[in-house]
Design a protein around this motif. Structure first.
Motif, mmCIF file in Angstrom:
data_model
loop_
_atom_site.group_PDB
_atom_site.id
_atom_site.type_symbol
_atom_site.label_atom_id
_atom_site.label_comp_id
_atom_site.label_asym_id
_atom_site.label_seq_id
_atom_site.Cartn_x
_atom_site.Cartn_y
_atom_site.Cartn_z
ATOM 1 N N UNK A 285 1.282 -2.137 -8.630
ATOM 2 C CA UNK A 285 0.151 -2.620 -7.824
ATOM 3 C C UNK A 285 -1.181 -2.402 -8.541
ATOM 4 N N UNK A 286 -1.365 -1.176 -9.048
ATOM 5 C CA UNK A 286 -2.634 -0.867 -9.718
ATOM 6 C C UNK A 286 -2.808 -1.685 -10.990
ATOM 7 N N UNK B 130 -3.664 -5.333 -10.149
ATOM 8 C CA UNK B 130 -5.035 -5.455 -9.641
ATOM 9 C C UNK B 130 -6.076 -5.245 -10.741
ATOM 10 N N UNK C 46 -11.315 -11.105 -13.223
ATOM 11 C CA UNK C 46 -12.111 -11.163 -11.993
ATOM 12 C C UNK C 46 -11.599 -12.165 -10.955
ATOM 13 N N UNK D 119 -8.042 -12.173 -6.299
ATOM 14 C CA UNK D 119 -6.656 -11.964 -5.859
ATOM 15 C C UNK D 119 -6.436 -10.466 -5.826
ATOM 16 N N UNK D 120 -5.840 -9.968 -4.743
ATOM 17 C CA UNK D 120 -5.588 -8.536 -4.628
ATOM 18 C C UNK D 120 -4.163 -8.310 -4.145
ATOM 19 N N UNK D 121 -3.409 -7.513 -4.900
ATOM 20 C CA UNK D 121 -2.050 -7.139 -4.486
ATOM 21 C C UNK D 121 -2.191 -5.945 -3.558
ATOM 22 N N UNK D 122 -1.923 -6.161 -2.274
ATOM 23 C CA UNK D 122 -2.203 -5.119 -1.289
ATOM 24 C C UNK D 122 -1.007 -4.209 -1.051
ATOM 25 N N UNK E 140 -9.429 0.948 1.555
ATOM 26 C CA UNK E 140 -8.016 0.846 1.176
ATOM 27 C C UNK E 140 -7.976 0.913 -0.341
ATOM 28 N N UNK E 141 -6.807 1.195 -0.872
ATOM 29 C CA UNK E 141 -6.686 1.317 -2.315
ATOM 30 C C UNK E 141 -6.896 -0.039 -3.023
ATOM 31 N N UNK E 142 -6.238 -1.129 -2.592
ATOM 32 C CA UNK E 142 -6.413 -2.401 -3.317
ATOM 33 C C UNK E 142 -7.827 -2.955 -3.130
ATOM 34 N N UNK E 143 -8.367 -3.582 -4.168
ATOM 35 C CA UNK E 143 -9.723 -4.121 -4.072
ATOM 36 C C UNK E 143 -9.791 -5.309 -3.111
ATOM 37 N N UNK E 144 -10.987 -5.681 -2.652
ATOM 38 C CA UNK E 144 -11.121 -6.846 -1.769
ATOM 39 C C UNK E 144 -10.947 -8.146 -2.556
ATOM 40 N N UNK E 145 -10.305 -9.119 -1.946
ATOM 41 C CA UNK E 145 -10.253 -10.465 -2.537
ATOM 42 C C UNK E 145 -11.099 -11.407 -1.685
ATOM 43 N N UNK F 6 -14.987 -9.989 -1.126
ATOM 44 C CA UNK F 6 -15.694 -9.484 -2.297
ATOM 45 C C UNK F 6 -17.198 -9.774 -2.173
#
Lengths: 246, 246
Positions: A76-77, A80, A85, A88-91, B118-123, B126
């Motif tokens: 995941x990390x 991401x 840029x 898209x974010x893998x949640x 949350x851990x994953x960044x915003x898509x 943003x």
């Protein structure tokens, strides 16, 4: 080889849609290239559903097979970090069985459609809502929507490019609700025809602005004819909300 | 000459802030130039408050004096047509008395600050939220926030560039609430010091992540010293919500 399930949020604005295209960027390509840079593997990403250019996702589900040993956290990390840029974010990620399939195992799909229903144009939510400046009657639209729920031949609400074998689909629910200055449509079904949600919303807006009566939605459905359709709602108001699995 | 009151929604992303700047685009300049093209008049727009670069507004209030006879409808529609493609929308206009002033008549201001926690960044959001990837304790932050409510010397939470004559302000309320994956801070006061909301939020995040205890917020306030401050929260999570008039 491990099969990974991924939950993905994306802003559809800069993309030609989920699926890889020759003529522009896609969410699938962005994810596959991030995975390639991370693992050196050309793994295919399979999604629960395709989305059109400009359509967003709150939580698309996809899967991919990866040989390189990875933890959930690292996958995941890593994705991401490498997909930036692109919006898209893998949640979430998790391991699934080898026969689990994001598309074929999926038993339900939910969509949200957002209309900004006020005279002034959007500033903060530009590209995230359909701006309909004329007043819409949400109650009339809800009445029209009720005619679409159930098992029907949705030929009227189907794109000419639709690849589904049958136009018969069961629409489990289609709710219309005013939320402040917005009108939200929430649709749930096992699966949808290509453009079905946007066609239904476009038609219901004809009811909302008074050009059609709620019962005209039923006539259009029964006609099984694209010509009986109101306009298609534009992609920027559509969100893939969730894919449901047993 | 008619004094017009305007309500304005804007996405602060592409702007150097509300106020005209030599070194980049501002919301004020965008509005004044649209008005100039519409009326031929170089009227100044006065706002209830200045905003920093990147700060958004759900409903900023401003006023301008216009000689050309206009209806409410024509002024609003004309400005919205001419201000494109800047992400600024005039959501309401009305005539006000000649001594009514967007800044000096204002008796209350409300801000919202949004953290995506949350851990994953915003898509999808943003540029519209502050992304804080470590878990935050909203209850501890609410406890810390309570120390800031009331009449205090807010020197600790004041920018070195603040032009206010006195650091004494009355914070009417500061609420902290978890809303799904977000944490929302809602602040209300007659007026705020420069950077006050962002300073308070930045400090409360130190409480939320456990580095500070809630009571350390009180110590920082009492210290009346910028050095006692946690980090400033970035501008993209801040929204000017509303200006209140008698």
């Amino acid at each position: 080889m491990t099969r990974w399930r991924l939950t993905i949020e994306f802003d559809g604005g800069p993309f030609m849609g989920w699926q890889r295209q020759d003529h522009g960027p896609s969410v699938q390509q962005a994810l596959e290239e991030a995975l390639l840079r991370m693992t050196g593997e050309r793994a295919a990403m399979h999604a629960a559903g395709r989305t059109d250019a400009g359509v967003h996702a709150l939580a698309m589900t996809a899967h991919a097979d990866v040989a390189k040993p990875l933890t959930e956290h690292r996958l995941r990390e890593g994705l991401n970090a490498l997909i930036r840029p692109a919006p898209v974010s893998v949640t979430a990620v998790s391991q699934v069985a080898d026969d689990w399939h994001a598309r074929f195992s999926c038993v339900g799909r939910r969509y949200l459609y957002r209309i900004l229903n006020r005279r002034p144009p959007p500033a903060l939510n530009r590209g995230k809502v359909w701006h309909v400046p004329v007043p819409l009657d949400a109650d009339a639209m809800a009445e029209g929507a009720a005619h679409l729920v159930g098992r029907h031949d949705f030929t009227t609400f189907r794109s000419v490019h639709c690849q589904s074998q049958s136009p018969l689909k069961t629409l489990d629910s289609l709710k219309v609700e005013r939320v402040g200055e917005e009108i939200h449509f929430r649709a749930a079904a096992r699966s949808f025809l290509h453009h079905q949600v946007r066609s239904m919303v476009g038609t219901l807006v004809q009811v909302g602005n008074g050009r059609w009566g709620p019962e005209d939605v039923k006539s259009a459905l029964v006609a099984k004819d694209r010509q009986a359709l109101g306009l298609n709602a534009p992609p920027e108001g559509l969100y893939f909300v969730e894919a449901i699995y047993p």
